[in-house]
Design a protein around this motif. Structure first.
Motif, short mmCIF file in Angstrom:
data_model
loop_
_atom_site.label_atom_id
_atom_site.label_comp_id
_atom_site.label_asym_id
_atom_site.label_seq_id
_atom_site.Cartn_x
_atom_site.Cartn_y
_atom_site.Cartn_z
N ILE A 1 0.84 -1.22 0.00
CA ILE A 1 0.00 0.00 0.00
C ILE A 1 0.87 1.26 0.00
CG2 ILE A 1 -1.59 1.35 1.44
CD1 ILE A 1 -2.76 -1.46 2.30
N ILE A 2 1.88 1.27 0.86
CA ILE A 2 2.72 2.48 0.92
C ILE A 2 3.53 2.61 -0.37
CG2 ILE A 2 4.78 1.51 2.07
CD1 ILE A 2 4.73 4.02 3.88
N SER A 3 3.90 1.47 -0.99
CA SER A 3 4.63 1.52 -2.26
C SER A 3 3.73 2.06 -3.38
CB SER A 3 5.14 0.12 -2.64
OG SER A 3 5.97 -0.39 -1.63
N ILE A 4 2.48 1.62 -3.38
CA ILE A 4 1.54 2.11 -4.40
C ILE A 4 1.32 3.61 -4.25
CG2 ILE A 4 -0.89 2.04 -5.10
CD1 ILE A 4 -0.79 -1.01 -4.45
N LEU A 5 1.14 4.06 -3.01
CA LEU A 5 0.93 5.49 -2.80
C LEU A 5 2.15 6.28 -3.27
CD1 LEU A 5 -0.97 7.66 -1.75
CD2 LEU A 5 0.04 7.40 0.52
N ALA A 6 3.35 5.76 -3.01
CA ALA A 6 4.57 6.43 -3.48
C ALA A 6 4.59 6.49 -5.00
CB ALA A 6 5.80 5.69 -2.96
N TRP A 7 4.20 5.41 -5.64
CA TRP A 7 4.18 5.39 -7.11
C TRP A 7 3.17 6.40 -7.65
CZ3 TRP A 7 -0.02 3.21 -10.08
CH2 TRP A 7 0.21 3.26 -11.45
N LEU A 8 1.99 6.46 -7.03
CA LEU A 8 0.97 7.43 -7.49
C LEU A 8 1.49 8.86 -7.36
CD1 LEU A 8 -2.26 5.92 -5.86
CD2 LEU A 8 -1.55 5.78 -8.25
N ILE A 9 2.25 9.11 -6.29
CA ILE A 9 2.81 10.45 -6.09
C ILE A 9 3.85 10.76 -7.16
CG2 ILE A 9 4.29 11.82 -4.56
CD1 ILE A 9 2.81 10.45 -2.19
N PHE A 10 4.76 9.82 -7.40
CA PHE A 10 5.81 10.07 -8.39
C PHE A 10 5.26 10.10 -9.81
CE2 PHE A 10 8.68 9.23 -4.92
CZ PHE A 10 9.79 10.02 -5.23
N ASP A 11 4.12 9.43 -10.02
CA ASP A 11 3.50 9.41 -11.35
C ASP A 11 2.52 10.57 -11.53
OD1 ASP A 11 3.52 7.96 -13.81
OD2 ASP A 11 1.45 7.34 -13.38
N HIS A 12 2.44 11.46 -10.53
CA HIS A 12 1.59 12.66 -10.59
C HIS A 12 0.14 12.31 -10.92
CE1 HIS A 12 5.22 14.89 -10.20
NE2 HIS A 12 5.68 14.59 -11.41
N GLN A 13 -0.41 11.33 -10.26
CA GLN A 13 -1.80 10.96 -10.51
C GLN A 13 -2.69 11.80 -9.59
OE1 GLN A 13 -2.93 7.07 -11.49
NE2 GLN A 13 -0.85 6.37 -11.95
N PHE A 14 -2.95 13.02 -10.06
CA PHE A 14 -3.63 13.99 -9.22
C PHE A 14 -5.13 13.72 -9.07
CE2 PHE A 14 0.02 16.47 -10.98
CZ PHE A 14 0.74 16.52 -9.80
N GLN A 15 -5.64 12.67 -9.73
CA GLN A 15 -7.04 12.34 -9.48
C GLN A 15 -7.25 11.80 -8.06
OE1 GLN A 15 -4.98 10.68 -11.41
NE2 GLN A 15 -5.55 8.56 -11.79
N TYR A 16 -6.14 11.42 -7.40
CA TYR A 16 -6.24 10.99 -6.01
C TYR A 16 -6.04 12.19 -5.10
CZ TYR A 16 -6.05 6.33 -7.93
OH TYR A 16 -6.35 5.20 -8.64
N ASN A 17 -6.96 12.35 -4.16
CA ASN A 17 -6.98 13.56 -3.35
C ASN A 17 -5.70 13.74 -2.55
OD1 ASN A 17 -8.37 15.90 -2.30
ND2 ASN A 17 -8.50 14.76 -0.36
N TYR A 18 -5.12 12.64 -2.04
CA TYR A 18 -3.89 12.76 -1.25
C TYR A 18 -2.75 13.27 -2.13
CZ TYR A 18 -0.40 11.70 2.29
OH TYR A 18 0.61 11.82 3.22
N VAL A 19 -2.65 12.71 -3.32
CA VAL A 19 -1.60 13.13 -4.26
C VAL A 19 -1.79 14.60 -4.63
CG1 VAL A 19 -0.49 12.67 -6.47
CG2 VAL A 19 -1.44 10.77 -5.13
#
Length: 746
Positions: A53-71
């Motif tokens: 889970i923490i790895s996926i969240l890191a990937w979403l952040i580095f991939d700039h997936q701004f559709q996720y509110n946390y990112v």
């Protein structure tokens, strides 16, 4: 949806692990029972999911997936990789995940090292992980949400405000205060300490569960030392960050978030001492169990205080509420009930405390020290909770830094004396003649230090008392430490830690009580004297993309270039400041920008440039630009107020100049009149710099003398602050050395 599902699966895995390990704990002695294997499988499954889970969240952040509110809320495309990485724990959900990550790693390690303590220890770990995972579950139960899921999309977070499937082109970015290399290091170290504090708690629960009150000390002691080391390192990093970068003017402000890490640390240090006494003498079983349980409960309670929103108005850096109040409260209640319930259930069968009748014994000094440390922790947590407690009786009140300092000063004197005396004594008692002989050198050095410290400027009696006590503690521990080092250096951890604390106390006195602060105006290209240094503001530059002020500092043929930073953050809608420090061997000179006052001349008042907090003196008062105030954000009717303050000796008036924005420009404005005959008329707004250009109409003789643009800074001298950092490193080194020794004996 898949990502959210992983969080739910992990939560279920840890709940099942709690149940399975509970069943296993009821069958003590059966090392191959199926419940234990089921518990292991569930725990490892949950831990693997936590890492995923923490790895996926890191990937979403580095991939700039701004559709996720946390990112979207904490990252942006312009952040460099290290800051982008630190956004992983910049928000509540991410920091809970960071805690989960370290707890999972520690738990897996304990599966293979806790041996027959595994069922109860892992049951406690699984229970804690279940509660923390519930904080990020994001499950709807009726009309209530349990937890805030980090994978919530932006259209779920803002229903009706953005269409389904909406993807912002960029994120809001990271809070400028957090854009620092310490943000990459400090939180992971601190959360390592929080996670490690659960280990002695879990072993104490196992001791109560199994009613074996001595054996648990051996495996728990090195973990407790590790928790003290990692939590202490995290606290030190936070203090240095506050001092070096955040512009707090110091390293400690008694802020609730700071206190929230200090209180468990004090309890853990007390626990180490009671563990050592119990291991050596077999006494103090109840107190040792209490300190181990108390330390982690303080971690949970501090989490409640700083994350539930109850102190949001009283802490500069507590988290805002995510609606977790009830869950955090349940977390505390569950762990208090678990600890208190077992203590009460076993109380009559717990061996009664056996206190040493011999005052001149090491255990008496260590017990006294542990008791004082525990009372310090309780005092600080009551002070931290005071805004909540005082609300029950009326207006919410806080305990300020002076209140904490006044409370802690006499306690620190007694602790310093105990640190010295305790090291000179033997367990079970020392002959009085031997005590006097041992005390001669350190007590003599302490007494001799008194007039020296006084002549050096430590003229306040209470500070002098603390200084002399600290010198005594250092001398006594040096005396013992040198003997130990010559025999077996691995045993020198205690002496090293005590020497470090003594040095740290002297650093607290010199840098905290005997610092000096002045506010200095530095007209552009004019030299001013600041604490014996010639300081010239030579202009502006960019530092890390932010506006910085170039200061030329010279003295006795030496010169230094400093660049304190001040800029307006559109993220925070506030001015950000970062000091610069002139490091000298025996003191620091600390420069923090306050404001830039516009240049004024006797005739040219048609285009004064105001930044926030910029001011101009007129007559008997001063006009200060306070900032902007939103009135309407309707796209067809955008209006703001420019807020000015007019300060005189007797009062402060607030003046609002309303302006309306048309297509790319200000189209109308309302002048203000701060005093008779004085008209201030804003002419232009520079939004990207949050500045206003205004003309001033003023009567004769009302304008004070002409001046160039002037930088106003607050300069401080902090004598011997280096002792704080040296003392902290020695203390942590002592704990690390002690841990390495105890680890082999566990």
């Amino acid at each position: 949806m898949i990502y959210k599902g992983l969080v739910i699966f992990a939560l279920v895995a840890f709940i099942l692990s709690t149940i399975f390990y509970f069943m296993s704990a009821r069958k003590e002695g059966l090392t191959t029972d199926p419940w234990r294997w089921a518990g292991r499988f569930s725990f490892i499954t949950g831990s693997v999911l936590a890492v995923a889970i923490i790895s996926i969240l890191a990937w979403l952040i580095f991939d700039h997936q701004f559709q996720y509110n946390y990112v979207y809320s904490y990252s942006s495309r312009d952040l460099p990789a290290d800051y982008l990485f630190s956004t992983l724990w910049a928000g509540q959900e991410g920091s809970f995940l960071l805690w989960v990550f370290f707890l999972s790693i520690l738990g897996v390690f304990l599966i293979y090292s806790a041996k027959d303590y595994e069922p109860v220890v892992l049951m406690v770990f699984s229970l804690a992980l279940s509660f923390i995972f519930s904080m990020i579950a994001g499950i709807w139960v009726g009309e209530t949400t349990i937890g805030s899921n980090p994978f919530k999309t932006i259209y779920e977070a803002y229903p009706g405000q953005v269409p389904d499937g909406f993807i912002p082109p960029d994120g809001r970015g990271l809070n400028p205060l957090l854009q620092n290399y310490w943000m990459t290091i400090h939180p992971p170290v601190l959360f390592t300490g929080f996670a490690s504090a659960l280990v002695p708690f879990a072993f104490a629960i196992a001791a109560l569960w199994r009613e074996r009150y001595d054996e648990w000390i051996r495996p728990a002691l090195p973990w407790t030392l590790w928790a003290v080391f990692s939590l202490g390192l995290g606290i030190m990093m936070g203090g240095y960050w506050a001092y070096e970068t955040l512009g707090w003017g110091g390293y400690w402000a008694w802020d609730p978030v700071e206190n929230g890490s200090l209180v468990p640390w004090l309890a853990l240090v007390a626990c180490i001492h009671t563990m050592l006494v119990q291991r050596k003498t077999g006494t103090l079983k109840r107190f040792t169990l209490f300190t181990a349980l108390f330390a982690f409960i303080m971690v949970v309670y501090s989490t409640f205080l700083t994350r539930s929103g109850v102190l949001a108005d009283f802490s500069v850096h507590s988290f805002s509420s995510l609606g977790l109040y009830n869950q955090l409260l349940l977390f505390i209640v569950a762990f208090v009930l678990l600890a208190a319930g077992l203590m009460i259930a076993r109380w009559k069968r717990l061996p009664s405390p056996t206190w040493s009748n011999e005052i001149f014994s090491r255990e008496f000094a260590m017990i006294s020290g542990s008791l004082i440390l525990t009372l310090m922790a309780i005092g600080i947590i009551i002070g931290t909770s005071w805004p909540v407690i005082s609300q029950w009786f009326g207006e919410a009140k806080t305990v300020d830094a002076a209140g904490y300092n006044q409370l802690m000063l006499p306690v620190a004197v007694v602790l310093a004396l105990l640190m010295g005396i305790g090291q000179l004594l033997w367990f079970t008692g020392t002959d009085r003649k031997q005590v006097i002989k041992q005390l001669l050198i350190p007590a003599g050095i302490g007494l001799v230090s008194a007039p020296i410290l006084y002549l050096l400027g430590m003229t306040h009696f209470h500070m002098l008392a603390l200084g002399v006590s600290a010198v005594f503690a250092i001398s006594a521990n040096l005396q013992i430490g040198l003997r130990v080092v010559l025999g077996n250096p691995k045993l020198a951890g205690g002496s090293l830690a005590h020497i470090g604390i003594g040095i740290m106390l002297i650093g607290f006195i010199t840098s905290g009580k005997y610092d000096s602060t002045v506010t200095v105006s530095l007209p552009l290209n004019e030299t001013s004297d600041v604490f014996g240094y010639s300081v010239t503001w030579t202009g502006d530059t960019l530092s890390d993309g932010k506006e910085a002020f170039k200061l030329k500092v010279t003295r006795e043929g030496n010169d230094w270039d400093l660049a304190p930073i001040m800029y307006y953050s559109t993220y925070s809608q506030a001015w950000m400041k970062s000091p610069d420090i002139l490091l000298r061997p025996t003191y620091d000179v600390y420069f923090e920008p306050i404001t830039v006052e516009p240049a004024i001349g006797n005739k040219d008042l048609s285009a004064l440039r105001f930044g926030k907090q910029s001011s101009i003196d007129i007559g008997t008062g001063k006009i200060i630009f306070s900032g902007f105030e939103q009135v309407s954000m309707d796209p067809t009717d955008i209006r703001f107020n420019m807020v000015f303050l007019y300060k005189t000796a007797n009062q402060t008036d607030t003046l609002r100049s309303l302006y309306k924005i048309g297509k790319d420009r200000m189209v109308s404005v309302t002048p203000v009149s701060p005093a008779p005959g004085v008209i201030l008329a804003p002419r232009e707004v520079i939004p990207e710099q949050a500045q206003v250009i205004a003309s001033l109409t003023i009567g004769e003789n009302q304008l004070k003398t002409a001046r160039p643009e002037t930088l106003v800074v607050q300069a401080s001298v902090k004598p011997m602050i280096i002792l704080v950092w040296i003392g902290t490193l020695l203390t942590l080194g002592g704990f690390l050395l002690a841990m390495s020794k105890r680890w082999k004996q566990r």
